[in-house]
Write an enzyme that holds these catalytic residues in place. Structure first.
Site, PDB file in Angstrom:
ATOM      1  N   ARG A  42      -1.729 -11.737 -11.892  1.00 10.88           N
ATOM      2  CA  ARG A  42      -1.964 -12.745 -10.841  1.00 10.88           C
ATOM      3  C   ARG A  42      -3.382 -12.612 -10.283  1.00 10.88           C
ATOM      4  O   ARG A  42      -4.033 -11.576 -10.443  1.00 10.88           O
ATOM      5  CB  ARG A  42      -0.963 -12.602  -9.698  1.00 10.88           C
ATOM      6  N   GLU A  48      -5.530 -10.237   1.539  1.00  9.27           N
ATOM      7  CA  GLU A  48      -5.664  -8.948   0.837  1.00  9.27           C
ATOM      8  C   GLU A  48      -5.233  -7.782   1.709  1.00  9.27           C
ATOM      9  O   GLU A  48      -5.588  -7.707   2.888  1.00  9.27           O
ATOM     10  CB  GLU A  48      -7.136  -8.781   0.421  1.00  9.27           C
ATOM     11  N   HIS A  49      -4.475  -6.893   1.107  1.00 11.43           N
ATOM     12  CA  HIS A  49      -3.994  -5.680   1.779  1.00 11.43           C
ATOM     13  C   HIS A  49      -3.177  -6.003   3.025  1.00 11.43           C
ATOM     14  O   HIS A  49      -3.278  -5.302   4.030  1.00 11.43           O
ATOM     15  CB  HIS A  49      -5.166  -4.751   2.148  1.00 11.43           C
ATOM     16  N   ASP A  51       0.197  -7.509   2.397  1.00 14.10           N
ATOM     17  CA  ASP A  51       1.619  -7.635   1.997  1.00 14.10           C
ATOM     18  C   ASP A  51       2.410  -6.411   2.435  1.00 14.10           C
ATOM     19  O   ASP A  51       3.514  -6.532   2.952  1.00 14.10           O
ATOM     20  CB  ASP A  51       1.777  -7.916   0.481  1.00 14.10           C
ATOM     21  N   GLY A 143      -7.628  -5.438 -10.435  1.00 19.55           N
ATOM     22  CA  GLY A 143      -7.165  -6.285  -9.338  1.00 19.55           C
ATOM     23  C   GLY A 143      -6.401  -7.524  -9.763  1.00 19.55           C
ATOM     24  O   GLY A 143      -6.133  -8.403  -8.949  1.00 19.55           O
ATOM     25  N   SER A 145      -3.408  -7.201 -11.374  1.00 17.84           N
ATOM     26  CA  SER A 145      -2.005  -6.766 -11.457  1.00 17.84           C
ATOM     27  C   SER A 145      -1.479  -6.526 -12.857  1.00 17.84           C
ATOM     28  O   SER A 145      -0.359  -6.929 -13.190  1.00 17.84           O
ATOM     29  CB  SER A 145      -1.086  -7.783 -10.784  1.00 17.84           C
ATOM     30  N   ASP A 190       2.585  -8.741  -5.958  1.00 22.12           N
ATOM     31  CA  ASP A 190       2.336  -8.883  -7.400  1.00 22.12           C
ATOM     32  C   ASP A 190       3.621  -9.201  -8.157  1.00 22.12           C
ATOM     33  O   ASP A 190       3.659 -10.086  -9.018  1.00 22.12           O
ATOM     34  CB  ASP A 190       1.730  -7.586  -7.946  1.00 22.12           C
TER      35      ASP A 190
HETATM   36  P1  ADP Z   1      -4.049  -3.282 -11.777  1.00 24.71           P
HETATM   37  O1  ADP Z   1      -4.939  -3.633 -10.640  1.00 24.71           O
HETATM   38  O2  ADP Z   1      -4.449  -4.008 -13.009  1.00 24.71           O
HETATM   39  O3  ADP Z   1      -2.605  -3.410 -11.467  1.00 24.71           O
HETATM   40  P2  ADP Z   1      -3.679  -0.352 -11.819  1.00 24.71           P
HETATM   41  O4  ADP Z   1      -4.781   0.639 -11.786  1.00 24.71           O
HETATM   42  O5  ADP Z   1      -2.729  -0.368 -10.689  1.00 24.71           O
HETATM   43  O6  ADP Z   1      -4.356  -1.751 -12.075  1.00 24.71           O
HETATM   44  O7  ADP Z   1      -2.820  -0.123 -13.145  1.00 24.71           O
HETATM   45  C1  ADP Z   1      -3.436  -0.086 -14.418  1.00 24.71           C
HETATM   46  C2  ADP Z   1      -2.577   0.722 -15.377  1.00 24.71           C
HETATM   47  O8  ADP Z   1      -1.494  -0.092 -15.866  1.00 24.71           O
HETATM   48  C3  ADP Z   1      -3.320   1.159 -16.623  1.00 24.71           C
HETATM   49  O9  ADP Z   1      -4.054   2.368 -16.410  1.00 24.71           O
HETATM   50  C4  ADP Z   1      -2.185   1.364 -17.606  1.00 24.71           C
HETATM   51  O10 ADP Z   1      -1.560   2.614 -17.408  1.00 24.71           O
HETATM   52  C5  ADP Z   1      -1.201   0.266 -17.213  1.00 24.71           C
HETATM   53  N1  ADP Z   1      -1.438  -0.915 -18.080  1.00 24.71           N
HETATM   54  C6  ADP Z   1      -2.101  -2.044 -17.794  1.00 24.71           C
HETATM   55  N2  ADP Z   1      -2.126  -2.887 -18.859  1.00 24.71           N
HETATM   56  C7  ADP Z   1      -1.451  -2.268 -19.852  1.00 24.71           C
HETATM   57  C8  ADP Z   1      -1.124  -2.585 -21.211  1.00 24.71           C
HETATM   58  N3  ADP Z   1      -1.509  -3.733 -21.780  1.00 24.71           N
HETATM   59  N4  ADP Z   1      -0.413  -1.704 -21.915  1.00 24.71           N
HETATM   60  C9  ADP Z   1      -0.026  -0.530 -21.365  1.00 24.71           C
HETATM   61  N5  ADP Z   1      -0.299  -0.162 -20.114  1.00 24.71           N
HETATM   62  C10 ADP Z   1      -1.008  -1.010 -19.362  1.00 24.71           C
HETATM   63  P1  NG1 Z   2      -3.429  -4.587  -7.416  1.00 26.26           P
HETATM   64  O1  NG1 Z   2      -4.732  -5.198  -7.287  1.00 26.26           O
HETATM   65  O2  NG1 Z   2      -2.600  -5.204  -8.483  1.00 26.26           O
HETATM   66  O3  NG1 Z   2      -3.470  -3.087  -7.540  1.00 26.26           O
HETATM   67  C1  NG1 Z   2      -2.438  -3.993  -4.972  1.00 26.26           C
HETATM   68  C2  NG1 Z   2      -0.974  -3.957  -4.555  1.00 26.26           C
HETATM   69  C3  NG1 Z   2      -0.553  -5.263  -3.855  1.00 26.26           C
HETATM   70  C4  NG1 Z   2      -1.510  -5.597  -2.727  1.00 26.26           C
HETATM   71  C5  NG1 Z   2      -2.964  -5.582  -3.253  1.00 26.26           C
HETATM   72  C6  NG1 Z   2      -3.986  -5.785  -2.161  1.00 26.26           C
HETATM   73  C7  NG1 Z   2       0.572  -2.717  -5.982  1.00 26.26           C
HETATM   74  C8  NG1 Z   2       1.422  -2.752  -7.185  1.00 26.26           C
HETATM   75  N1  NG1 Z   2      -0.129  -3.805  -5.729  1.00 26.26           N
HETATM   76  O4  NG1 Z   2      -2.608  -4.906  -6.027  1.00 26.26           O
HETATM   77  O5  NG1 Z   2       0.766  -5.142  -3.378  1.00 26.26           O
HETATM   78  O6  NG1 Z   2      -1.342  -4.727  -1.642  1.00 26.26           O
HETATM   79  O7  NG1 Z   2      -3.262  -4.333  -3.872  1.00 26.26           O
HETATM   80  O8  NG1 Z   2      -3.825  -7.008  -1.536  1.00 26.26           O
HETATM   81  O9  NG1 Z   2       0.546  -1.724  -5.281  1.00 26.26           O
END
Ligand code: ADP
Ligand code: NG1
Length: 458
Positions: A42, A48-49, A51, A143, A145, A190
């Site tokens: 998404r 932001e921050h 929810d 960012g 998700s 998310d």
């Molecule tokens: P985001 O902001 O994208 O949610 P996070 O840092 O919270 O980022 O999470 C990213 C983690 O999610 C990656 O380090 C990996 O472990 C997992 N991930 C994301 N995309 C994939 C994928 N295509 N296949 C496997 N794991 C994934």
């Molecule tokens: P991303 O950017 O996907 O890590 C995180 C939190 C959301 C929200 C945003 C900031 C998780 C899984 N997601 O999103 O709930 O707080 O930061 O707006 O913790």
């Protein structure tokens, strides 16, 4: 005219990516997949921050998603593989409790969060053996998700593999809760948009109870995502949870100042509800009650009348036990201000005045400044990129998602999109070979996409 919400189960369409995934599955496990599950990432347009503080947010699903091809097996194990060789294969026994290692947030733990969430929901004592191949194209740690897309996809896979059925709202709530097993104590934005999204519309997502409302975006503008190419893994660092904790402490401080019963109060949105105050009144209360200098632990114990033990177990998380100082004034100012901007954004979209685009752009710009200066969740590269986007023709531009790296979302008048893309490319991506190599997946127009679904062979 009211239309029915899209179904969770759809027939497989002729899709090249699915065909490739099917081939990968057959190479990996021999047979054909029984079904596929898919959940999108998404982009958050504003909010932001907030929810996890209980306030409404305004995201839309993006086209990029996480797909899984699945079959049941008789091996008594869950076998997980990924088309991306960066993510190792893993086999987990169905007869043992699923344990998520927060200290080491590997990709498959996110998948197992989703499995565990559904297992707990239905009290499944022994999961069936499953073989899954995952294929995701949401840029990770940026960012958008990617993590929640993976958790939601895994939740959907486990529901279907166990022949269970849940509403999209239930799925969103279960997946929001179980993603916290990875250690990041996020809100439900998310997972909610991943399940509840509908093609062509952004959504206002309200919490407690979870409720999505369509938001019609203005004609004449497009949303462009640009990645600053700095990754920030939320579960592997404590930035995110420090903010969650600061908001909890600020809630307690404000509640204390208003003589409220502290029990059960942990979210900034609960205070205005309890005292029947507007967001503007809350902003004034923050100035009155909280000082801008960081609070030491000792000062917090004294004001709240709690012990260090209570502080550590009731307010801190496992990865924030080391933090000694907390910025409460700045964080609470951001949260109440941002909550008000979300409501104004929605109201401009609903009323569609002639200057809608300018008004929405102004709100996005204010949101970025607040994230940067009060919430301190930006980074120099992201600020530079937002600046370039504004100089390249965006009416509004802001970081999206958790921040500390990752993506900006910009609102650009439709007729200016080609020149905008060209200018951002020239100013941000081309001068740096690493960024230039990532440009194709880092700079793109995004339209509101559809939500998670299970795909069955025709
Ligand atoms: P985001 O902001 O994208 O949610 P996070 O840092 O919270 O980022 O999470 C990213 C983690 O999610 C990656 O380090 C990996 O472990 C997992 N991930 C994301 N995309 C994939 C994928 N295509 N296949 C496997 N794991 C994934
Ligand atoms: P991303 O950017 O996907 O890590 C995180 C939190 C959301 C929200 C945003 C900031 C998780 C899984 N997601 O999103 O709930 O707080 O930061 O707006 O913790």
């Amino acid at each position: 005219m009211a239309t029915n919400p899209p179904k969770l189960k759809v027939a497989v369409v002729d899709d090249e990516r699915l065909q490739n995934l099917k081939n990968a599955f057959e190479r990996q496990f021999g047979g054909s997949p029984l079904f596929y599950a898919c959940a999108p990432g998404r982009v958050n347009l504003i909010g932001e921050h907030i929810d996890y503080c209980g306030f409404s947010v305004l995201p839309m699903a993006i086209e990029q998603n996480v797909f899984a091809a699945v079959s049941l097996n008789h091996s008594g194990t869950i076998q997980l593989a990924n088309v991306n060789p960066l993510y190792n294969q893993i086999t987990v026994s169905c007869s043992e409790e699923i344990v998520i290692d927060r200290a080491n947030p590997k990709w498959y733990y996110y998948f197992l969060c989703g499995v565990k969430g559904i297992q707990e929901k239905f009290g499944i004592t022994r999961l069936p053996g499953m073989s899954c191949v995952v294929d995701g194209n949401v840029p990770p740690s940026s960012g958008l998700s990617s993590s929640s897309a993976l958790v939601c996809c895994a939740g959907l896979v486990t529901m279907e593999a166990n022949q269970q059925s849940l509403s999209k709202v239930d799925l969103a709530e279960i997946c929001a809760k179980c993603e916290c097993y990875i250690g990041t104590e996020g809100g439900g934005m998310d997972q909610s948009i991943s399940f509840l999204a509908e093609k062509g519309t952004a959504k206002l997502i309200e919490f407690e109870p979870l409720r999505p409302t369509d938001v019609r975006l203005p004609d004449g503008a497009m949303f462009v995502i640009s990645n600053c190419c700095v990754e920030m893994n939320k579960a592997a660092s404590s930035h995110f949870n420090i903010r969650v904790v600061e908001c909890r402490i600020a809630t307690k401080m404000l509640a204390q100042a208003k003589g409220l019963d502290q029990n059960g109060l942990l979210k900034l949105a609960q205070v205005p509800k309890e005292i029947n105050a507007s967001l503007e009144e809350m902003l004034a209360l923050v100035d009155e009650v909280l000082h801008p200098e960081p609070y030491s632990q000792e000062e917090i114990f004294k004001v709240l009348g709690i012990t260090s033990q209570q502080f550590s177990t009731e307010l801190l998380t496992a990865n924030t036990q080391h933090v000694t100082h907390f910025k409460l004034h700045q964080r609470a100012k951001h949260v109440y201000g941002e909550a008000a901007r979300v409501l104004r954004f929605k109201s401009v979209c609903d009323c569609a005045p002639p200057d809608s685009i300018q008004l929405l752009g102004d709100l996005m710009n204010q949101s970025h400044v607040s994230c940067r200066d009060l919430y301190e969740c930006s980074c120099p590269e992201l600020d530079q990129l937002v600046d370039i986007c504004l100089k390249s023709g965006a009416v509004g531009s802001r970081l999206t998602g958790a921040g500390w790296g990752g993506c900006a979302v910009s609102m650009v008048p439709s007729d200016k999109v080609p020149s905008f893309l060209q200018a951002v490319r020239k100013a941000y991506y081309l001068p740096d070979p690493r960024r230039a190599a990532m440009e194709k997946q880092s700079l793109f127009v995004s339209k509101p996409g559809g939500g998670a679904a299970i795909y069955l062979e025709k």
